[in-house]
Design an enzyme around this catalytic site. Structure first.
Site, PDB file in Angstrom:
ATOM      1  N   SER A   1       0.857  -1.208  -0.116  1.00  0.00           N
ATOM      2  CA  SER A   1       0.145   0.084   0.014  1.00  0.00           C
ATOM      3  C   SER A   1       0.934   1.124  -0.025  1.00  0.00           C
ATOM      4  O   SER A   1       1.525   1.440   0.644  1.00  0.00           O
ATOM      5  CB  SER A   1      -0.890   0.095   1.378  1.00  0.00           C
ATOM      6  OG  SER A   1      -1.263   1.404   1.586  1.00  0.00           O
TER       7      SER A   1
ATOM      8  N   HIS B   1      -0.679  -1.207  -4.591  1.00  0.00           N
ATOM      9  CA  HIS B   1      -1.987  -0.573  -3.683  1.00  0.00           C
ATOM     10  C   HIS B   1      -2.253   0.533  -3.708  1.00  0.00           C
ATOM     11  O   HIS B   1      -1.442   1.254  -2.868  1.00  0.00           O
ATOM     12  CB  HIS B   1      -2.370  -1.529  -2.421  1.00  0.00           C
ATOM     13  CG  HIS B   1      -3.527  -1.620  -2.011  1.00  0.00           C
ATOM     14  ND1 HIS B   1      -5.048  -2.334  -2.354  1.00  0.00           N
ATOM     15  CD2 HIS B   1      -4.038  -0.646  -1.107  1.00  0.00           C
ATOM     16  CE1 HIS B   1      -6.016  -1.803  -1.384  1.00  0.00           C
ATOM     17  NE2 HIS B   1      -5.415  -0.751  -0.716  1.00  0.00           N
TER      18      HIS B   1
ATOM     19  N   ASP C   1      -4.253   3.881  -2.595  1.00  0.00           N
ATOM     20  CA  ASP C   1      -5.018   4.336  -1.809  1.00  0.00           C
ATOM     21  C   ASP C   1      -5.709   5.649  -2.092  1.00  0.00           C
ATOM     22  O   ASP C   1      -4.840   6.664  -1.766  1.00  0.00           O
ATOM     23  CB  ASP C   1      -4.655   4.412  -0.236  1.00  0.00           C
ATOM     24  CG  ASP C   1      -4.021   3.058   0.192  1.00  0.00           C
ATOM     25  OD1 ASP C   1      -4.741   1.949   0.596  1.00  0.00           O
ATOM     26  OD2 ASP C   1      -2.697   2.864   0.347  1.00  0.00           O
TER      27      ASP C   1
ATOM     28  N   MET D   1      -8.140   8.457  -1.107  1.00  0.00           N
ATOM     29  CA  MET D   1      -9.124   8.975   0.000  1.00  0.00           C
ATOM     30  C   MET D   1      -9.747  10.110  -0.295  1.00  0.00           C
ATOM     31  O   MET D   1      -8.829  11.233  -0.667  1.00  0.00           O
ATOM     32  CB  MET D   1      -8.514   8.945   1.274  1.00  0.00           C
ATOM     33  CG  MET D   1      -7.828   7.509   1.625  1.00  0.00           C
ATOM     34  SD  MET D   1      -7.367   7.470   3.136  1.00  0.00           S
ATOM     35  CE  MET D   1      -6.510   5.936   3.379  1.00  0.00           C
TER      36      MET D   1
ATOM     37  N   HIS E   1      -7.788   1.540  -4.437  1.00  0.00           N
ATOM     38  CA  HIS E   1      -8.626   1.260  -3.579  1.00  0.00           C
ATOM     39  C   HIS E   1      -9.391   2.509  -3.367  1.00  0.00           C
ATOM     40  O   HIS E   1      -8.762   3.434  -2.819  1.00  0.00           O
ATOM     41  CB  HIS E   1      -8.056   0.604  -2.300  1.00  0.00           C
ATOM     42  CG  HIS E   1      -9.020   0.487  -1.202  1.00  0.00           C
ATOM     43  ND1 HIS E   1      -8.329   0.313   0.031  1.00  0.00           N
ATOM     44  CD2 HIS E   1     -10.036   0.321  -0.941  1.00  0.00           C
ATOM     45  CE1 HIS E   1      -9.260   0.085   0.915  1.00  0.00           C
ATOM     46  NE2 HIS E   1     -10.630   0.247   0.425  1.00  0.00           N
TER      47      HIS E   1
ATOM     48  N   MET F   1     -11.491   4.744  -1.640  1.00  0.00           N
ATOM     49  CA  MET F   1     -12.316   5.046  -0.472  1.00  0.00           C
ATOM     50  C   MET F   1     -12.974   6.476  -0.645  1.00  0.00           C
ATOM     51  O   MET F   1     -12.583   7.657  -0.033  1.00  0.00           O
ATOM     52  CB  MET F   1     -11.233   5.118   0.614  1.00  0.00           C
ATOM     53  CG  MET F   1     -10.778   3.550   0.946  1.00  0.00           C
ATOM     54  SD  MET F   1      -9.190   3.568   1.822  1.00  0.00           S
ATOM     55  CE  MET F   1      -8.043   3.311   0.702  1.00  0.00           C
TER      56      MET F   1
ATOM     57  N   MET G   1     -11.773  -5.427   4.253  1.00  0.00           N
ATOM     58  CA  MET G   1     -10.865  -4.813   5.142  1.00  0.00           C
ATOM     59  C   MET G   1     -10.489  -5.309   6.488  1.00  0.00           C
ATOM     60  O   MET G   1     -11.622  -5.744   7.291  1.00  0.00           O
ATOM     61  CB  MET G   1     -11.387  -3.248   5.228  1.00  0.00           C
ATOM     62  CG  MET G   1     -11.672  -2.520   4.220  1.00  0.00           C
ATOM     63  SD  MET G   1      -9.890  -2.174   3.426  1.00  0.00           S
ATOM     64  CE  MET G   1      -9.264  -1.242   4.567  1.00  0.00           C
TER      65      MET G   1
ATOM     66  N   GLY H   1      -9.050   4.381   6.304  1.00  0.00           N
ATOM     67  CA  GLY H   1      -8.681   5.563   6.467  1.00  0.00           C
ATOM     68  C   GLY H   1      -7.047   5.939   6.710  1.00  0.00           C
ATOM     69  O   GLY H   1      -6.468   7.100   6.217  1.00  0.00           O
ATOM     70  N   PHE H   2      -6.618   4.875   7.387  1.00  0.00           N
ATOM     71  CA  PHE H   2      -5.043   5.215   8.104  1.00  0.00           C
ATOM     72  C   PHE H   2      -4.179   3.934   7.859  1.00  0.00           C
ATOM     73  O   PHE H   2      -4.694   2.694   7.937  1.00  0.00           O
ATOM     74  CB  PHE H   2      -5.175   5.810   9.306  1.00  0.00           C
ATOM     75  CG  PHE H   2      -5.743   7.088   9.462  1.00  0.00           C
ATOM     76  CD1 PHE H   2      -5.125   8.395   9.121  1.00  0.00           C
ATOM     77  CD2 PHE H   2      -7.232   7.076   9.773  1.00  0.00           C
ATOM     78  CE1 PHE H   2      -5.989   9.471   9.048  1.00  0.00           C
ATOM     79  CE2 PHE H   2      -7.671   8.162   9.940  1.00  0.00           C
ATOM     80  CZ  PHE H   2      -7.330   9.510   9.466  1.00  0.00           C
ATOM     81  N   GLY H   3      -2.754   4.146   7.663  1.00  0.00           N
ATOM     82  CA  GLY H   3      -2.101   2.987   7.754  1.00  0.00           C
ATOM     83  C   GLY H   3      -1.566   2.850   9.033  1.00  0.00           C
ATOM     84  O   GLY H   3      -1.951   3.508   9.882  1.00  0.00           O
ATOM     85  N   GLY H   4      -0.967   1.654   9.450  1.00  0.00           N
ATOM     86  CA  GLY H   4      -0.352   1.338  10.527  1.00  0.00           C
ATOM     87  C   GLY H   4      -1.096   0.945  11.761  1.00  0.00           C
ATOM     88  O   GLY H   4      -0.724   1.130  12.952  1.00  0.00           O
TER      89      GLY H   4
ATOM     90  N   ASP I   1      -6.382  -6.200   3.614  1.00  0.00           N
ATOM     91  CA  ASP I   1      -6.084  -4.828   3.914  1.00  0.00           C
ATOM     92  C   ASP I   1      -5.965  -4.380   5.188  1.00  0.00           C
ATOM     93  O   ASP I   1      -7.341  -4.173   5.785  1.00  0.00           O
ATOM     94  CB  ASP I   1      -6.540  -4.127   2.757  1.00  0.00           C
ATOM     95  CG  ASP I   1      -5.979  -2.528   2.757  1.00  0.00           C
ATOM     96  OD1 ASP I   1      -4.920  -2.328   3.267  1.00  0.00           O
ATOM     97  OD2 ASP I   1      -6.526  -1.839   2.096  1.00  0.00           O
ATOM     98  N   GLY I   2      -4.804  -4.148   5.770  1.00  0.00           N
ATOM     99  CA  GLY I   2      -4.781  -3.250   6.809  1.00  0.00           C
ATOM    100  C   GLY I   2      -4.410  -4.352   8.262  1.00  0.00           C
ATOM    101  O   GLY I   2      -4.930  -5.472   8.500  1.00  0.00           O
ATOM    102  N   GLY I   3      -3.124  -3.730   8.493  1.00  0.00           N
ATOM    103  CA  GLY I   3      -2.531  -4.642   9.623  1.00  0.00           C
ATOM    104  C   GLY I   3      -1.680  -5.868   9.175  1.00  0.00           C
ATOM    105  O   GLY I   3      -1.506  -6.538   9.912  1.00  0.00           O
TER     106      GLY I   3
ATOM    107  N   GLY J   1       1.388  -1.966   3.803  1.00  0.00           N
ATOM    108  CA  GLY J   1       1.791  -0.750   3.833  1.00  0.00           C
ATOM    109  C   GLY J   1       3.000  -0.463   4.818  1.00  0.00           C
ATOM    110  O   GLY J   1       4.208  -0.765   4.394  1.00  0.00           O
ATOM    111  N   SER J   2       2.702  -0.335   5.937  1.00  0.00           N
ATOM    112  CA  SER J   2       3.902  -0.077   6.759  1.00  0.00           C
ATOM    113  C   SER J   2       4.936  -0.954   7.101  1.00  0.00           C
ATOM    114  O   SER J   2       5.865  -0.911   7.350  1.00  0.00           O
ATOM    115  CB  SER J   2       3.298   0.467   8.322  1.00  0.00           C
ATOM    116  OG  SER J   2       2.353  -0.291   8.722  1.00  0.00           O
TER     117      SER J   2
END
Ligand SMILES: O=C(CO)[C@@H](O)[C@H](O)COP(=O)(O)O
Length: 253
Positions: A10, A35, A37, A39, A76, A78, A169, A174-177, A203-205, A225-226
């Site tokens: 991401s 990916h 993002d 937004m 993606h 959003m 999801m 909304g946010f990475g990390g 996607d996410g974490g 992402g992170s």
């Protein structure tokens, strides 16, 4: 054909001051897709960028030579009115336009004059509209949305109205990390149980700590992402994520 493992970093976690270089490097480090993002500060409480930035990174990252191949831009969306940006993102170089189910059924989208006249909203109409622009279509669901809303869409008799990928999801968009929500994995399990050949993205974490759970549930498209952009050795992380999914998927066959 068995489903491939796809690692899609991401770019929300990239250094935006050198975004082109970061995208080139990430693909060279072994990523399959990027990916991307998008937004709008309305559908999610954060703003990123739009089609002009995608155009610029597309100029630097070679286009995929096959559908959903290496270099795919997995956008993606959003955003609240996903039907409005289909043509712009196609022109910018998007390959896979992934909108949110919640946005497509929202009253804002359904009540817009453009939507009424062109019938681009409702998830199925939007999928057909995306396909008519020569892009693959993805449909994403937030943590609060039950997976059951997707059955009718995935079962449509018209293949053109069915999505090419589902994104589950595993954080609030909304946010990475953010921390991975394992509570979302039963959605992946249910999808995989019904659709052995459907690309399912999470996607996410996602990281080396959480990848096994996602792979066990049946996800084959991994957004990170992170974990990738924050790593000292992004190529090593990408390779470890891939190996974890590959080994789980082999044992599931
Ligand atoms: O769409 C989103 C967040 O809304 C994601 O793509 C995040 O950007 C993933 O970041 P990590 O959780 O992997 O850091």
């Amino acid at each position: 054909m068995p489903l491939e493992t796809i690692i899609a970093p991401s770019i929300l976690s990239a250094d935006f001051g050198k975004l082109g270089r970061e995208c080139i490097d990430t693909i060279e480090h072994g990523a399959d897709w990027l990916h991307v993002d998008i937004m709008d500060g309305h559908f999610v409480p954060n703003l990123t960028f739009g089609a002009p930035v995608v155009t610029k990174i597309r100029e630097r990252v070679p286009r995929p030579s096959t559908a959903m191949g290496k270099g795919t831009f997995d956008c993606h969306m959003m955003i609240s009115e996903p039907h409005k940006w289909v043509a712009d993102f196609k022109k910018a170089g998007c390959d896979l336009y992934c909108f949110h189910y919640e946005a497509a059924i929202s009253s804002t989208a359904a009540e817009s004059p453009e939507a009424k006249s062109d019938e681009k909203t409702t998830p199925k109409k939007l999928i057909k509209y995306i396909h008519s622009h020569g892009m693959k279509a993805g449909i994403a669901i937030k943590p609060s949305t039950p997976v059951d809303v997707l059955w009718d869409i995935l079962e449509d008799s018209d293949e053109d109205a069915r999505p090419d990928m589902v994104l589950v999801m595993t954080v609030e968009p909304g946010f990475g990390g953010q921390s991975f929500m394992a509570s979302e994995l039963p959605k992946v399990t249910a999808l995989r149980g019904k659709y052995p050949n459907l690309p399912i993205e999470v996607d996410g974490g996602l990281s080396e700590k959480t990848i096994d759970q996602a792979a066990d549930a049946g996800a084959n498209v991994i957004v990170a992402g992170s974990a990738v952009f924050g790593a000292k050795d992004p190529a090593d992380v990408i390779s470890k994520l891939r190996a974890a999914v590959d080994s789980r998927r082999k044992s599931q066959l």
